[in-house]
Design a protein around this motif. Structure first.
Motif, short mmCIF file in Angstrom:
data_model
loop_
_atom_site.label_atom_id
_atom_site.label_comp_id
_atom_site.label_asym_id
_atom_site.label_seq_id
_atom_site.Cartn_x
_atom_site.Cartn_y
_atom_site.Cartn_z
N ARG A 189 35.78 20.24 37.73
CA ARG A 189 37.10 20.21 38.37
C ARG A 189 37.07 18.96 39.25
O ARG A 189 36.15 18.80 40.05
CB ARG A 189 37.31 21.47 39.20
N THR A 235 40.81 28.50 28.05
CA THR A 235 40.40 29.22 29.26
C THR A 235 40.21 30.68 28.89
O THR A 235 41.00 31.22 28.09
CB THR A 235 41.43 29.11 30.41
N ASP A 273 40.89 33.06 30.67
CA ASP A 273 41.87 33.89 31.37
C ASP A 273 43.11 34.25 30.55
O ASP A 273 43.82 35.19 30.89
CB ASP A 273 42.35 33.18 32.65
N ASP A 303 45.90 32.87 30.55
CA ASP A 303 47.05 32.90 31.46
C ASP A 303 47.98 31.69 31.30
O ASP A 303 48.63 31.29 32.26
CB ASP A 303 46.56 32.98 32.92
N MET A 336 36.78 38.66 35.39
CA MET A 336 37.45 37.41 35.76
C MET A 336 38.92 37.42 35.35
O MET A 336 39.39 38.34 34.68
CB MET A 336 36.74 36.23 35.11
N ARG A 387 41.11 35.21 37.57
CA ARG A 387 41.76 34.57 38.71
C ARG A 387 43.03 35.32 39.07
O ARG A 387 42.96 36.46 39.49
CB ARG A 387 42.03 33.09 38.40
N GLY A 388 44.22 34.76 38.80
CA GLY A 388 45.45 35.50 39.14
C GLY A 388 46.03 36.26 37.96
O GLY A 388 47.21 36.58 37.97
N GLU A 430 39.88 40.23 39.12
CA GLU A 430 39.82 39.29 40.25
C GLU A 430 41.25 39.05 40.73
O GLU A 430 42.14 38.87 39.90
CB GLU A 430 39.38 37.94 39.68
N GLY A 431 41.47 39.03 42.01
CA GLY A 431 42.79 38.65 42.52
C GLY A 431 43.78 39.80 42.59
O GLY A 431 44.94 39.59 42.93
N HIS A 471 29.99 35.19 35.77
CA HIS A 471 30.05 34.09 34.81
C HIS A 471 29.48 34.40 33.44
O HIS A 471 29.65 33.59 32.51
CB HIS A 471 29.39 32.84 35.40
N ARG A 477 31.89 33.92 30.70
CA ARG A 477 32.31 32.62 30.19
C ARG A 477 31.39 32.08 29.09
O ARG A 477 31.75 31.12 28.41
CB ARG A 477 32.35 31.60 31.34
#
Ligand code: F6P
Length: 324
Positions: free
Chosen positions: A75, A129, A131, A133, A173, A175-176, A224-225, A254, A257
């Motif tokens: 990142r 990803t 996610d 999302d 996992m 995130r949002g 998560e989140g 992790h 992933r």
């Protein structure tokens, strides 16, 4: 006639199983169009530092089945600055790279969108990803593999939970986003699922805990989140309030992933990789190639970044019906 002769490819943000399959597909599809391909190491960081490696067909042999990313990822806060992007542009021009394919999530497309609005080098994105999302694609590369990894882990925890009559809060996992939690929850018969997209789940969790008494094990999947809290924190609170339960927490982290990509992720990555090169050759710019209803679509970067992908909340009812 396309003016593109040489393209760069990079992976950025969190790695996802299937990114290697996508790199392979990009390289081989580009070679079919007689393009040269350069791998950019460590995402936008490598673009700014000029970390370029030529990629020929044999450089991407034997990677379709490997997790992680052979190019590395990062990142990069520097790419968010105009100076960082200017440096990246200089490196691309210096290496005669005419276009870039980026593989990653919304942060990656945000960077790509900014860059393409400032400079004349086209970017095309591939959604990668765990996610899932991203708006504009039914699936992102890595999600299916992560889902299967979570299902395997939860099944194992269920064995020990049943043996000891225990309740487990398992954090996954996302995130949002609750895609991993919701879908793995249904697939493992979870008793409850907490996701960020729904408020007020604390009450329904307590309703469930008060009403159920005869189950030998309880699995509560915690994305998560979510608004109630992390698995460790919730487990502690629930243990104090309900001493009759024997409560444990597990954060999968992790390990979700990594691993060899599933057949679906290899297929998806292969199709999207070819589609991304086709899009560039077709003069498409600043778009993500997505997969909707089993077909390729093109979605402008600003849409994938600004619109949010709907999660089917009715699935929470499905999970609830099946948990009793
Ligand atoms: O975006 C993928 C993801 O795995 C999220 O689910 C998670 O919140 C995040 O990355 C963790 O990122 P890292 O540990 O790499 O900073």
């Amino acid at each position: 006639m396309s003016m593109i002769k040489k393209i760069g490819v990079l992976t950025s943000g969190g790695d996802a199983p299937g990114m290697n399959a996508a790199i392979r597909a990009v390289v081989r599809a580009a070679l079919r169009h007689n393009l040269e391909v350069v791998g950019i190491r460590k995402g936008y960081k490598g673009l700014i530092d000029g970390e370029f490696v030529p990629l020929a067909s044999r450089n991407v042999s034997n990677i379709i089945q490997r997790g992680g990313t052979i190019l590395g990822t990062a990142r990069s806060p520097e790419f968010r600055t105009p100076e960082g992007r200017q440096k990246a542009y200089g490196n691309l021009v210096g290496a005669s790279i005419n276009a870039v394919i980026v593989i990653g999530g919304d942060g990656t497309f945000n960077g790509a969108g900014l860059f393409s609005s400032e400079f004349d080098i086209p970017f095309v994105g591939i959604p990668g990803t765990i996610d899932n999302d991203l708006y504009g694609t039914d699936y992102t590369i890595g999600y299916d593999t992560a889902l299967n990894t979570v299902v395997e882990a939860v099944d194992r925890i269920r064995d020990t939970a049943s043996a000891h009559d225990r309740m487990f809060f398992i954090e996954v996992m996302g995130r949002g986003a609750g895609f991993i939690a919701l879908h793995s929850g249904i697939a493992t018969g979870a008793e409850a699922i907490l996701i960020p997209e729904v408020d007020g789940q604390e009450d329904s969790l307590h309703d469930y805990l008060k009403s159920q008494g005869n189950k030998s094990s309880n699995i509560i999947l915690v994305a998560e989140g979510n608004s109630v809290g992390g698995a460790e924190q919730i487990a502690k609170q629930i243990q104090e309030k309900y001493p009759e339960y024997d409560v444990r927490a597990n954060v999968l982290g992790h390990m979700q992933r990594g691993g060899s990509p599933s057949a679906f992720d290899r297929f998806l990555a292969s199709r999207l990789g070819v589609a991304a090169v086709d899009a560039l050759m077709d003069n498409q710019r600043s778009i993500m190639v997505g997969f909707v209803n089993h077909d390729i679509v093109h979605v402008p970067f600003n849409k994938t970044i600004n619109a949010s992908k709907n999660l089917n909340k009715i699935l929470l009812d499905v999970a609830d019906i099946l948990a009793h």
